[in-house]
Design a protein around this motif. Structure first.
Motif, mmCIF file in Angstrom:
data_model
loop_
_atom_site.group_PDB
_atom_site.id
_atom_site.type_symbol
_atom_site.label_atom_id
_atom_site.label_comp_id
_atom_site.label_asym_id
_atom_site.label_seq_id
_atom_site.Cartn_x
_atom_site.Cartn_y
_atom_site.Cartn_z
ATOM 1 N N THR A 18 43.238 -4.402 19.183
ATOM 2 C CA THR A 18 42.294 -4.758 18.138
ATOM 3 C C THR A 18 43.072 -5.247 16.914
ATOM 4 O OG1 THR A 18 42.247 -2.568 17.113
ATOM 5 C CG2 THR A 18 40.694 -2.963 18.918
ATOM 6 N N ILE A 19 42.361 -5.886 16.017
ATOM 7 C CA ILE A 19 42.927 -6.310 14.739
ATOM 8 C C ILE A 19 42.292 -5.444 13.659
ATOM 9 C CG2 ILE A 19 43.265 -8.230 13.132
ATOM 10 C CD1 ILE A 19 44.631 -8.665 15.823
ATOM 11 N N ARG A 72 47.844 -5.217 14.381
ATOM 12 C CA ARG A 72 47.344 -4.932 15.733
ATOM 13 C C ARG A 72 47.342 -3.425 15.964
ATOM 14 N NH1 ARG A 72 48.410 -8.883 20.085
ATOM 15 N NH2 ARG A 72 49.386 -7.144 21.118
ATOM 16 N N ARG A 96 33.303 -6.531 18.334
ATOM 17 C CA ARG A 96 33.773 -7.875 18.658
ATOM 18 C C ARG A 96 33.176 -8.868 17.689
ATOM 19 N NH1 ARG A 96 33.603 -8.982 25.018
ATOM 20 N NH2 ARG A 96 34.722 -10.817 24.330
ATOM 21 N N ASP A 97 33.987 -9.818 17.272
ATOM 22 C CA ASP A 97 33.444 -10.864 16.402
ATOM 23 C C ASP A 97 32.920 -12.015 17.260
ATOM 24 O OD1 ASP A 97 35.691 -12.254 17.229
ATOM 25 O OD2 ASP A 97 36.567 -12.452 15.244
ATOM 26 N N THR A 106 34.159 -14.795 18.085
ATOM 27 C CA THR A 106 35.123 -15.454 18.972
ATOM 28 C C THR A 106 35.588 -14.545 20.102
ATOM 29 O OG1 THR A 106 37.016 -14.776 17.636
ATOM 30 C CG2 THR A 106 35.969 -16.877 17.066
ATOM 31 N N THR A 125 37.171 -11.612 19.609
ATOM 32 C CA THR A 125 38.287 -10.790 19.154
ATOM 33 C C THR A 125 37.786 -9.398 18.809
ATOM 34 O OG1 THR A 125 39.372 -12.738 18.243
ATOM 35 C CG2 THR A 125 40.138 -10.603 17.443
ATOM 36 N N TYR A 126 38.515 -8.385 19.235
ATOM 37 C CA TYR A 126 38.151 -7.009 18.902
ATOM 38 C C TYR A 126 38.706 -6.669 17.520
ATOM 39 C CZ TYR A 126 36.522 -6.216 23.630
ATOM 40 O OH TYR A 126 35.811 -6.273 24.794
#
Length: 95
Positions: free
Chosen positions: A14-15, A21, A38-39, A41, A43-44
């Protein structure tokens, strides 16, 4: 989904809000302390819920993998009734 290099268990990267990270366990855990979503795109993203910004309906709690990794658990201090063999092993390797 990736695997931890130390224990080979599955992890999810995840970010964080700081842009770093963070590896979390892939399954949600009600005892976790990291909100994951999740966004658009895919991405978590992760963050720490607080009283000002509690867990939202679209987020799930996960545990950071560092808290559950068996490789990290080996570094915890031993109970008083358990003897560590590290000194003995080191003496055998380096006479």
């Amino acid at each position: 989904m990736n695997h931890c290099p130390s224990c080979r268990r599955p992890i999810r990267w995840t970010i964080t809000q700081a842009g770093k990270r963070l590896a979390v366990d892939p399954t949600p855990d009600p005892d976790g302390n990291t909100a994951v979503r999740r966004d658009g795109t895919g991405t978590y993203l992760s963050r720490r819920p607080s009283t000002e910004l509690p867990l939202m309906g679209y987020e799930r709690l996960h545990k950071p993998h560092v808290a559950t990794c068996p490789a990290n658990q080996a570094q915890l201090p031993l109970p008083a009734e358990v003897t560590s063999l590290d000194a003995h092993r080191n003496r055998r390797r380096n006479p």
